[in-house]
Design an enzyme around this catalytic site. Structure first.
Site, PDB file in Angstrom:
ATOM      1  N   TYR A  48      -2.425 -10.856  -8.321  1.00 61.31           N
ATOM      2  CA  TYR A  48      -3.170 -11.769  -9.019  1.00 61.31           C
ATOM      3  C   TYR A  48      -2.848 -13.054  -8.721  1.00 61.31           C
ATOM      4  O   TYR A  48      -1.579 -13.585  -8.439  1.00 61.31           O
ATOM      5  CB  TYR A  48      -2.960 -11.355 -10.474  1.00 61.31           C
ATOM      6  CG  TYR A  48      -3.638 -12.404 -11.475  1.00 61.31           C
ATOM      7  CD1 TYR A  48      -5.316 -12.240 -11.537  1.00 61.31           C
ATOM      8  CD2 TYR A  48      -3.130 -13.332 -12.001  1.00 61.31           C
ATOM      9  CE1 TYR A  48      -5.753 -13.189 -12.320  1.00 61.31           C
ATOM     10  CE2 TYR A  48      -3.774 -14.302 -12.987  1.00 61.31           C
ATOM     11  CZ  TYR A  48      -5.027 -14.144 -13.029  1.00 61.31           C
ATOM     12  OH  TYR A  48      -5.716 -14.995 -13.934  1.00 61.31           O
ATOM     13  N   ASP A  62      -2.259 -26.994 -17.355  1.00 59.10           N
ATOM     14  CA  ASP A  62      -3.361 -25.751 -16.913  1.00 59.10           C
ATOM     15  C   ASP A  62      -4.705 -26.333 -17.879  1.00 59.10           C
ATOM     16  O   ASP A  62      -4.883 -25.577 -18.861  1.00 59.10           O
ATOM     17  CB  ASP A  62      -3.015 -24.458 -17.357  1.00 59.10           C
ATOM     18  CG  ASP A  62      -4.177 -23.516 -17.082  1.00 59.10           C
ATOM     19  OD1 ASP A  62      -4.970 -23.901 -16.334  1.00 59.10           O
ATOM     20  OD2 ASP A  62      -4.119 -22.460 -17.555  1.00 59.10           O
ATOM     21  N   ASP A  89      -8.203 -16.418 -10.051  1.00 56.66           N
ATOM     22  CA  ASP A  89      -8.615 -17.253 -11.050  1.00 56.66           C
ATOM     23  C   ASP A  89      -9.361 -18.378 -10.628  1.00 56.66           C
ATOM     24  O   ASP A  89      -8.960 -19.264 -10.088  1.00 56.66           O
ATOM     25  CB  ASP A  89      -7.748 -17.691 -12.139  1.00 56.66           C
ATOM     26  CG  ASP A  89      -7.765 -18.633 -13.389  1.00 56.66           C
ATOM     27  OD1 ASP A  89      -9.225 -18.805 -13.530  1.00 56.66           O
ATOM     28  OD2 ASP A  89      -7.062 -18.865 -14.323  1.00 56.66           O
ATOM     29  N   ASP A  91     -11.322 -20.442 -12.934  1.00 61.38           N
ATOM     30  CA  ASP A  91     -11.522 -21.083 -14.200  1.00 61.38           C
ATOM     31  C   ASP A  91     -12.914 -21.114 -14.694  1.00 61.38           C
ATOM     32  O   ASP A  91     -13.423 -19.912 -14.902  1.00 61.38           O
ATOM     33  CB  ASP A  91     -11.218 -22.600 -13.982  1.00 61.38           C
ATOM     34  CG  ASP A  91      -9.542 -22.735 -13.968  1.00 61.38           C
ATOM     35  OD1 ASP A  91      -8.744 -22.012 -14.632  1.00 61.38           O
ATOM     36  OD2 ASP A  91      -9.097 -23.879 -13.588  1.00 61.38           O
ATOM     37  N   HIS A 116     -12.291 -14.181 -11.678  1.00 65.62           N
ATOM     38  CA  HIS A 116     -12.853 -14.104 -12.904  1.00 65.62           C
ATOM     39  C   HIS A 116     -13.244 -15.662 -13.375  1.00 65.62           C
ATOM     40  O   HIS A 116     -12.986 -16.468 -12.901  1.00 65.62           O
ATOM     41  CB  HIS A 116     -12.032 -13.495 -13.907  1.00 65.62           C
ATOM     42  CG  HIS A 116     -10.692 -14.098 -14.056  1.00 65.62           C
ATOM     43  ND1 HIS A 116     -10.530 -15.377 -14.796  1.00 65.62           N
ATOM     44  CD2 HIS A 116      -9.518 -13.905 -13.492  1.00 65.62           C
ATOM     45  CE1 HIS A 116      -9.345 -15.588 -14.661  1.00 65.62           C
ATOM     46  NE2 HIS A 116      -8.575 -14.852 -14.064  1.00 65.62           N
ATOM     47  N   GLU A 118     -14.624 -17.864 -16.621  1.00 68.15           N
ATOM     48  CA  GLU A 118     -14.280 -17.891 -18.348  1.00 68.15           C
ATOM     49  C   GLU A 118     -15.563 -18.782 -18.986  1.00 68.15           C
ATOM     50  O   GLU A 118     -15.974 -19.519 -18.570  1.00 68.15           O
ATOM     51  CB  GLU A 118     -12.800 -18.320 -18.526  1.00 68.15           C
ATOM     52  CG  GLU A 118     -12.562 -19.798 -18.266  1.00 68.15           C
ATOM     53  CD  GLU A 118     -11.273 -20.163 -18.068  1.00 68.15           C
ATOM     54  OE1 GLU A 118     -10.889 -21.023 -18.871  1.00 68.15           O
ATOM     55  OE2 GLU A 118     -10.593 -19.677 -17.415  1.00 68.15           O
ATOM     56  N   CYS A 126      -5.274 -23.588 -21.361  1.00 69.90           N
ATOM     57  CA  CYS A 126      -4.513 -22.177 -21.192  1.00 69.90           C
ATOM     58  C   CYS A 126      -5.131 -21.094 -22.112  1.00 69.90           C
ATOM     59  O   CYS A 126      -5.192 -21.657 -23.410  1.00 69.90           O
ATOM     60  CB  CYS A 126      -2.955 -22.139 -21.300  1.00 69.90           C
ATOM     61  SG  CYS A 126      -2.155 -20.314 -21.366  1.00 69.90           S
ATOM     62  N   ARG A 161     -14.474 -13.399 -18.083  1.00 68.77           N
ATOM     63  CA  ARG A 161     -13.435 -13.726 -19.011  1.00 68.77           C
ATOM     64  C   ARG A 161     -13.901 -14.188 -20.209  1.00 68.77           C
ATOM     65  O   ARG A 161     -14.683 -15.336 -20.147  1.00 68.77           O
ATOM     66  CB  ARG A 161     -12.375 -14.507 -18.629  1.00 68.77           C
ATOM     67  CG  ARG A 161     -11.263 -14.845 -19.681  1.00 68.77           C
ATOM     68  CD  ARG A 161     -10.254 -15.721 -18.992  1.00 68.77           C
ATOM     69  NE  ARG A 161      -9.865 -16.813 -19.811  1.00 68.77           N
ATOM     70  CZ  ARG A 161      -8.573 -17.415 -19.545  1.00 68.77           C
ATOM     71  NH1 ARG A 161      -8.005 -17.391 -18.356  1.00 68.77           N
ATOM     72  NH2 ARG A 161      -8.281 -18.563 -20.429  1.00 68.77           N
ATOM     73  N   GLU A 191      -9.398 -12.205 -22.967  1.00 65.69           N
ATOM     74  CA  GLU A 191      -8.190 -12.941 -23.056  1.00 65.69           C
ATOM     75  C   GLU A 191      -7.650 -13.195 -24.470  1.00 65.69           C
ATOM     76  O   GLU A 191      -8.527 -13.296 -25.608  1.00 65.69           O
ATOM     77  CB  GLU A 191      -8.544 -14.389 -22.542  1.00 65.69           C
ATOM     78  CG  GLU A 191      -7.397 -15.273 -22.683  1.00 65.69           C
ATOM     79  CD  GLU A 191      -6.076 -15.034 -21.729  1.00 65.69           C
ATOM     80  OE1 GLU A 191      -5.608 -13.764 -21.915  1.00 65.69           O
ATOM     81  OE2 GLU A 191      -5.776 -15.549 -20.892  1.00 65.69           O
ATOM     82  N   ASN A 213      -4.204  -9.006 -20.127  1.00 66.04           N
ATOM     83  CA  ASN A 213      -3.328 -10.151 -19.604  1.00 66.04           C
ATOM     84  C   ASN A 213      -2.059  -9.994 -20.338  1.00 66.04           C
ATOM     85  O   ASN A 213      -1.990 -10.385 -21.291  1.00 66.04           O
ATOM     86  CB  ASN A 213      -3.945 -11.483 -19.832  1.00 66.04           C
ATOM     87  CG  ASN A 213      -3.076 -12.467 -19.390  1.00 66.04           C
ATOM     88  OD1 ASN A 213      -2.130 -12.292 -18.670  1.00 66.04           O
ATOM     89  ND2 ASN A 213      -3.589 -13.830 -19.622  1.00 66.04           N
TER      90      ASN A 213
END
Length: 298
Positions: A48, A62, A89, A91, A116, A118, A126, A161, A191, A213
């Site tokens: 990952y 983040d 990731d 974002d 992924h 989101e 985060c 996500r 998430e 996660n």
């Protein structure tokens, strides 16, 4: 020797078969290519690549600072050295729908097995912090549809996500997950689930594979692999674990040097030169170099 001998197509097929097997796939996070090599050599299922870890490595929080270029660079370094499938990731997709399409095409080109997106607003936070805000469901549906249409390999995993658990409750997160599946998501990443019960309800509602996660110091209870498998979770990520382990060791080690004036007492905590060379397959490079250097033309 320098590059993985397994093609991206083969990695994606392995991942697709693993997700269909009913087995829980374990994907630790890698903060650089060397860690990715250790993950593979220890026998994990995949790698990952965390957006938070990338931000941390740049000395940034983040909150959406990283760019497509920076994410692509780190991802390509990892896919190059490992035969394991890697998930990255991305974002919020680095922009609107056209940017999402470009992001998917770039991740495919770099050999990723999936990524992924989101549903947070940008700048994002985060997933385990408070005060997150999420986009309207219709906006995320457009992005998921765009991502699904942009991919060319059917085994490339477009994962949606949702961060809705904190703001819309579990029912809201489930409703969004269902809508994202209808829009073309191959997998759902719910998430910041709070408990086993959350995962159980999500699993009952969603037909596609789901990801858990298990990040430390967050909102989620740290469930074991056995618990997650029993809940029907298909993949678990440990996104920041290796970086946290390394940074704690670095901090403690530097303090020891300050107080003792030497690293002598730390040697037993270190990866040895021999162990490092084994991970890097140093002897293979040496043999290759010797065969070229000693080449004679008859």
């Amino acid at each position: 020797m320098i590059n993985s001998t397994i093609t991206a197509t083969e990695k994606r097929k392995v991942l697709a078969e693993g997700l269909a097997s009913g087995k829980l796939l374990k994907f630790p996070g890698a903060y650089n290519a060397l860690v990715a090599m250790i993950i593979e050599q220890l026998g994990f299922d995949g790698i990952y690549i965390s957006g938070a870890v990338m931000s941390n490595s740049l000395g940034l929080p983040d909150i959406g600072f990283t760019t497509l270029t920076e994410v692509s660079q780190m991802a390509s370094q990892i896919t190059r050295v490992s035969s394991l499938p890697a998930i990255v990731d991305v974002d919020t997709g680095f922009g609107e729908t056209m940017n999402v399409a470009r992001t998917i095409m770039e991740m495919e080109r770099l050999g990723l097995a999936g990524c992924h997106l989101e549903d947070q607003t940008n700048p994002k936070r985060c997933g385990h912090l408070d005060h997150k805000t999420i986009v309207p469901m219709e906006e995320m549906i457009k992005k998921v549809k765009t991502a699904a249409e942009a991919k060319t390999d059917p085994n490339f995993i477009v994962m949606a996500r949702t961060d809705a658990r904190a703001t819309e409750g579990l029912d809201g997160a489930i409703n969004r997950a269902k809508a994202y599946v209808d829009a073309g998501a191959d997998m759902i990443f719910p998430e910041a689930m709070y408990s086993e019960a959350d995962f159980e309800q999500m699993r009952k509602a969603i037909s596609v594979p789901i990801l858990a996660n298990m990040t430390e110091f967050g909102k989620s209870e740290l469930l074991t692999a056995g618990q997650l498998e029993n809940l029907g979770v298909n993949m678990v990520i440990y996104p920041v674990t290796t970086q946290r382990l390394a940074m704690k060791a670095v901090s403690d080690g530097l303090k020891t040097i300050l107080t003792e004036g030497t690293q002598e007492s730390l040697l037993t905590n270190m990866q040895t030169r021999k162990e490092l060379y084994e991970v890097l397959r140093y002897e293979d490079y040496d043999a290759f170099d010797s065969s070229i250097y000693n080449f004679n033309l008859d």
